[in-house]
Design a protein around this motif. Structure first.
Motif, PDB file in Angstrom:
ATOM      1  N   LEU A 141       0.696  -1.188  -0.435  1.00 20.72           N
ATOM      2  CA  LEU A 141      -0.070  -0.249  -0.316  1.00 20.72           C
ATOM      3  C   LEU A 141       0.845   0.915   0.151  1.00 20.72           C
ATOM      4  O   LEU A 141       1.980   1.303   0.579  1.00 20.72           O
ATOM      5  CB  LEU A 141      -1.157  -0.238   1.064  1.00 20.72           C
ATOM      6  N   LYS A 142       0.311   1.839  -0.728  1.00 22.71           N
ATOM      7  CA  LYS A 142       1.175   3.467  -0.548  1.00 22.71           C
ATOM      8  C   LYS A 142      -0.026   5.085  -0.261  1.00 22.71           C
ATOM      9  O   LYS A 142      -1.157   4.553  -1.103  1.00 22.71           O
ATOM     10  CB  LYS A 142       1.533   3.786  -1.880  1.00 22.71           C
ATOM     11  N   TRP A 143       0.699   5.601   0.446  1.00 23.66           N
ATOM     12  CA  TRP A 143      -0.558   6.934   0.511  1.00 23.66           C
ATOM     13  C   TRP A 143      -0.450   7.587  -0.527  1.00 23.66           C
ATOM     14  O   TRP A 143      -0.071   7.774  -0.949  1.00 23.66           O
ATOM     15  CB  TRP A 143       0.819   7.639   1.894  1.00 23.66           C
ATOM     16  N   PRO A 144      -1.952   8.053  -0.547  1.00 23.06           N
ATOM     17  CA  PRO A 144      -3.414   7.633   0.464  1.00 23.06           C
ATOM     18  C   PRO A 144      -4.351   6.685   0.483  1.00 23.06           C
ATOM     19  O   PRO A 144      -4.445   6.035   1.126  1.00 23.06           O
ATOM     20  CB  PRO A 144      -4.071   8.965   0.668  1.00 23.06           C
ATOM     21  N   LEU A 188      -7.375   0.074  11.977  1.00 21.33           N
ATOM     22  CA  LEU A 188      -6.958   0.339  10.789  1.00 21.33           C
ATOM     23  C   LEU A 188      -5.750   1.005  10.161  1.00 21.33           C
ATOM     24  O   LEU A 188      -5.188   0.506   9.762  1.00 21.33           O
ATOM     25  CB  LEU A 188      -8.518   1.404   9.957  1.00 21.33           C
ATOM     26  N   ARG A 189      -5.478   1.411  11.602  1.00 20.84           N
ATOM     27  CA  ARG A 189      -4.216   2.273  10.951  1.00 20.84           C
ATOM     28  C   ARG A 189      -3.003   1.629  10.778  1.00 20.84           C
ATOM     29  O   ARG A 189      -2.239   1.694  10.206  1.00 20.84           O
ATOM     30  CB  ARG A 189      -4.171   3.596  11.455  1.00 20.84           C
ATOM     31  N   THR A 190      -3.051   0.343  11.815  1.00 16.39           N
ATOM     32  CA  THR A 190      -1.887  -0.415  12.151  1.00 16.39           C
ATOM     33  C   THR A 190      -1.850  -1.419  11.249  1.00 16.39           C
ATOM     34  O   THR A 190      -0.828  -1.546  10.698  1.00 16.39           O
ATOM     35  CB  THR A 190      -2.201  -0.770  13.859  1.00 16.39           C
ATOM     36  N   ARG A 191      -3.191  -1.618  11.084  1.00 22.66           N
ATOM     37  CA  ARG A 191      -3.237  -3.030   9.838  1.00 22.66           C
ATOM     38  C   ARG A 191      -3.151  -2.612   8.571  1.00 22.66           C
ATOM     39  O   ARG A 191      -2.194  -3.143   7.925  1.00 22.66           O
ATOM     40  CB  ARG A 191      -4.368  -3.524   9.148  1.00 22.66           C
ATOM     41  N   TRP A 192      -2.954  -1.292   7.795  1.00 21.07           N
ATOM     42  CA  TRP A 192      -2.696  -0.365   6.545  1.00 21.07           C
ATOM     43  C   TRP A 192      -1.572   0.286   6.578  1.00 21.07           C
ATOM     44  O   TRP A 192      -0.483  -0.406   5.712  1.00 21.07           O
ATOM     45  CB  TRP A 192      -3.527   0.706   6.367  1.00 21.07           C
ATOM     46  N   GLN A 193      -0.910   0.299   7.782  1.00 15.28           N
ATOM     47  CA  GLN A 193       0.483   0.361   7.554  1.00 15.28           C
ATOM     48  C   GLN A 193       1.624  -0.776   8.449  1.00 15.28           C
ATOM     49  O   GLN A 193       3.105  -0.530   7.276  1.00 15.28           O
ATOM     50  CB  GLN A 193       1.276   1.571   9.923  1.00 15.28           C
ATOM     51  N   ALA A 194       1.537  -1.841   8.430  1.00 15.40           N
ATOM     52  CA  ALA A 194       1.753  -3.150   8.185  1.00 15.40           C
ATOM     53  C   ALA A 194       1.834  -3.325   6.648  1.00 15.40           C
ATOM     54  O   ALA A 194       3.613  -4.304   6.777  1.00 15.40           O
ATOM     55  CB  ALA A 194       1.413  -3.747   8.972  1.00 15.40           C
ATOM     56  N   ALA A 195       1.501  -2.815   6.099  1.00 18.51           N
ATOM     57  CA  ALA A 195       1.592  -3.020   4.684  1.00 18.51           C
ATOM     58  C   ALA A 195       1.563  -2.015   3.572  1.00 18.51           C
ATOM     59  O   ALA A 195       1.910  -2.197   2.456  1.00 18.51           O
ATOM     60  CB  ALA A 195       0.170  -4.251   4.053  1.00 18.51           C
ATOM     61  N   ALA A 196       2.430  -1.165   4.251  1.00 17.70           N
ATOM     62  CA  ALA A 196       2.729  -0.191   3.359  1.00 17.70           C
ATOM     63  C   ALA A 196       4.353   0.379   3.917  1.00 17.70           C
ATOM     64  O   ALA A 196       5.001  -0.501   4.002  1.00 17.70           O
ATOM     65  CB  ALA A 196       2.034   1.143   3.625  1.00 17.70           C
ATOM     66  N   HIS A 197       4.779   1.812   3.069  1.00 19.48           N
ATOM     67  CA  HIS A 197       5.461   2.358   3.623  1.00 19.48           C
ATOM     68  C   HIS A 197       6.850   1.897   5.451  1.00 19.48           C
ATOM     69  O   HIS A 197       5.819   1.988   6.260  1.00 19.48           O
ATOM     70  CB  HIS A 197       6.441   3.597   3.075  1.00 19.48           C
ATOM     71  N   PRO A 198       7.320   1.206   5.304  1.00 24.66           N
ATOM     72  CA  PRO A 198       7.849   1.636   7.153  1.00 24.66           C
ATOM     73  C   PRO A 198       8.335   2.384   7.810  1.00 24.66           C
ATOM     74  O   PRO A 198       8.721   3.379   6.913  1.00 24.66           O
ATOM     75  CB  PRO A 198       9.203   0.260   7.437  1.00 24.66           C
ATOM     76  N   LEU A 199       7.998   2.666   8.964  1.00 29.47           N
ATOM     77  CA  LEU A 199       8.382   4.411   9.141  1.00 29.47           C
ATOM     78  C   LEU A 199       9.764   4.580   9.370  1.00 29.47           C
ATOM     79  O   LEU A 199      10.763   3.561   8.911  1.00 29.47           O
ATOM     80  CB  LEU A 199       8.021   3.861  11.404  1.00 29.47           C
ATOM     81  N   GLY A 200      10.289   5.867   9.210  1.00 27.12           N
ATOM     82  CA  GLY A 200      11.200   6.039   8.942  1.00 27.12           C
ATOM     83  C   GLY A 200      11.236   6.210   7.545  1.00 27.12           C
ATOM     84  O   GLY A 200      12.617   6.495   7.381  1.00 27.12           O
ATOM     85  N   THR A 201      11.051   5.466   6.374  1.00 25.64           N
ATOM     86  CA  THR A 201      10.969   6.045   5.104  1.00 25.64           C
ATOM     87  C   THR A 201      10.985   6.971   5.018  1.00 25.64           C
ATOM     88  O   THR A 201      10.416   8.090   5.130  1.00 25.64           O
ATOM     89  CB  THR A 201      10.473   4.760   4.125  1.00 25.64           C
ATOM     90  N   VAL A 202      11.534   7.759   3.849  1.00 23.92           N
ATOM     91  CA  VAL A 202      12.019   9.108   3.102  1.00 23.92           C
ATOM     92  C   VAL A 202      11.340   9.255   1.679  1.00 23.92           C
ATOM     93  O   VAL A 202      11.011   8.556   1.154  1.00 23.92           O
ATOM     94  CB  VAL A 202      13.432   9.357   2.806  1.00 23.92           C
ATOM     95  N   LEU A 203      10.176  10.546   2.396  1.00 24.22           N
ATOM     96  CA  LEU A 203       9.475  10.744   1.319  1.00 24.22           C
ATOM     97  C   LEU A 203       9.435  11.834   0.581  1.00 24.22           C
ATOM     98  O   LEU A 203       9.675  13.013   1.146  1.00 24.22           O
ATOM     99  CB  LEU A 203       7.536   9.853   1.371  1.00 24.22           C
ATOM    100  N   SER A 204       8.788  12.013  -0.509  1.00 25.29           N
ATOM    101  CA  SER A 204       8.602  13.090  -0.894  1.00 25.29           C
ATOM    102  C   SER A 204       6.922  13.423  -1.587  1.00 25.29           C
ATOM    103  O   SER A 204       6.718  11.932  -1.641  1.00 25.29           O
ATOM    104  CB  SER A 204       9.600  13.792  -1.786  1.00 25.29           C
ATOM    105  N   VAL A 205       6.541  14.345  -0.815  1.00 21.77           N
ATOM    106  CA  VAL A 205       5.040  14.622  -1.271  1.00 21.77           C
ATOM    107  C   VAL A 205       4.706  16.084  -1.930  1.00 21.77           C
ATOM    108  O   VAL A 205       4.913  16.944  -1.675  1.00 21.77           O
ATOM    109  CB  VAL A 205       3.629  14.420   0.608  1.00 21.77           C
ATOM    110  N   HIS A 206       3.851  15.949  -3.453  1.00 27.32           N
ATOM    111  CA  HIS A 206       3.259  17.359  -3.312  1.00 27.32           C
ATOM    112  C   HIS A 206       2.229  17.517  -3.452  1.00 27.32           C
ATOM    113  O   HIS A 206       0.336  16.765  -3.251  1.00 27.32           O
ATOM    114  CB  HIS A 206       3.444  17.313  -5.417  1.00 27.32           C
ATOM    115  N   ASP A 207       1.468  18.581  -2.274  1.00 30.45           N
ATOM    116  CA  ASP A 207       1.592  19.169  -1.431  1.00 30.45           C
ATOM    117  C   ASP A 207      -0.329  19.429  -2.257  1.00 30.45           C
ATOM    118  O   ASP A 207       0.175  19.890  -3.470  1.00 30.45           O
ATOM    119  CB  ASP A 207       1.259  19.515  -0.378  1.00 30.45           C
TER     120      ASP A 207
END
Length: 239
Positions: free
Chosen positions: A97-100, A179-198
């Motif tokens: 998974l990838k946010w959002p 929900l957030r815990t389960r989503w996060q477990a299938a997404a990028h790990p904490l600490g992953t460097v992300l760039s966001v076009h807001d």
């Protein structure tokens, strides 16, 4: 659970939104699935490209006062898609998974989720590349058929509808934290460097620091402060 199919329409999301706006009663568990969409939409007004044999459908959720934040329903949809797809993949690590609300196959986009609010309901549209993926400039796309025989659309629709109903029930009974815990477990790990076009067009970079209660993205910036982002496109920076 009821799944109606239609040969061609502009957008299944627009169809359900119009019916709700006109006073139609659409019960949870109702789905409208199209063989073809001529005006399919993705997030931020993007066009969603359809292909015969791919899945294109929408459903509704009644929004109750006691419900967790409605914006989390995009993650409910992503988890339902994840569960449906994982049944068909020999290697579950190929999908994440990838946010959002993206579900990625080998790092490439193969589905889309659109959440809209209409008269006390959420209308959730989903498009999934089952048999083929469109060619989109600047974006990697994949289809499930790249990994083996493509699932039959109607069978996939039944499995997805069942998985979504299960996830909605869990969203209501367990709340947003689960929900957030389960989503996060299938997404990028904490600490992953992300760039966001807001949503304002600015680019913000930082380390993934989790999700806010409403599902917003939390980034830890270089100065140690945190930035909460409610909408935007995410790119994971390569190590």
């Amino acid at each position: 659970m009821q799944i109606d199919t239609i040969g061609e329409t502009g957008s299944t999301n627009a169809d359900l939104a119009a019916r709700l706006a006109s006073g139609d009663v659409l019960a949870e568990g109702y789905w409208l699935v199209a063989d073809r969409q001529t005006a399919g939409r993705g997030r931020q007004g993007r066009q969603w490209f359809d292909t015969p044999g791919n899945f294109m459908g929408s459903t509704v959720v009644e929004l109750r006062v006691s419900d967790p934040p409605a914006m989390l329903l995009s993650m409910v949809a992503a988890l339902a898609l994840l569960e449906t797809v994982l049944q068909r993949l020999p290697d579950p690590l190929r999908v994440r998974l990838k946010w959002p609300n993206d579900v990625l196959l080998d790092g490439a986009k193969f589905c889309g989720i659109l959440l809209e609010r209409v008269k006390g309901h959420a209308v959730i549209g989903m498009g999934v590349n089952l048999v083929s993926a469109p060619s989109i400039d600047g974006r990697d796309t994949r289809s499930l058929s790249a990994l083996g025989p493509a699932p039959q659309r109607d069978a996939f629709a039944c499995e997805l509808a069942a998985a979504f109903a299960k996830e909605v029930a869990r969203w209501r009974s367990h709340g947003g934290g689960d929900l957030r815990t389960r989503w996060q477990a299938a997404a990028h790990p904490l600490g992953t460097v992300l760039s966001v076009h807001d949503e304002h067009g600015a680019v913000v970079s930082g380390q993934f620091a989790g999700l806010a209660e409403d599902g917003a993205l939390i980034l830890r910036l270089d100065d140690g402060s945190q930035r909460v982002i409610h909408a935007g496109d995410v790119t994971e920076e390569k190590a």
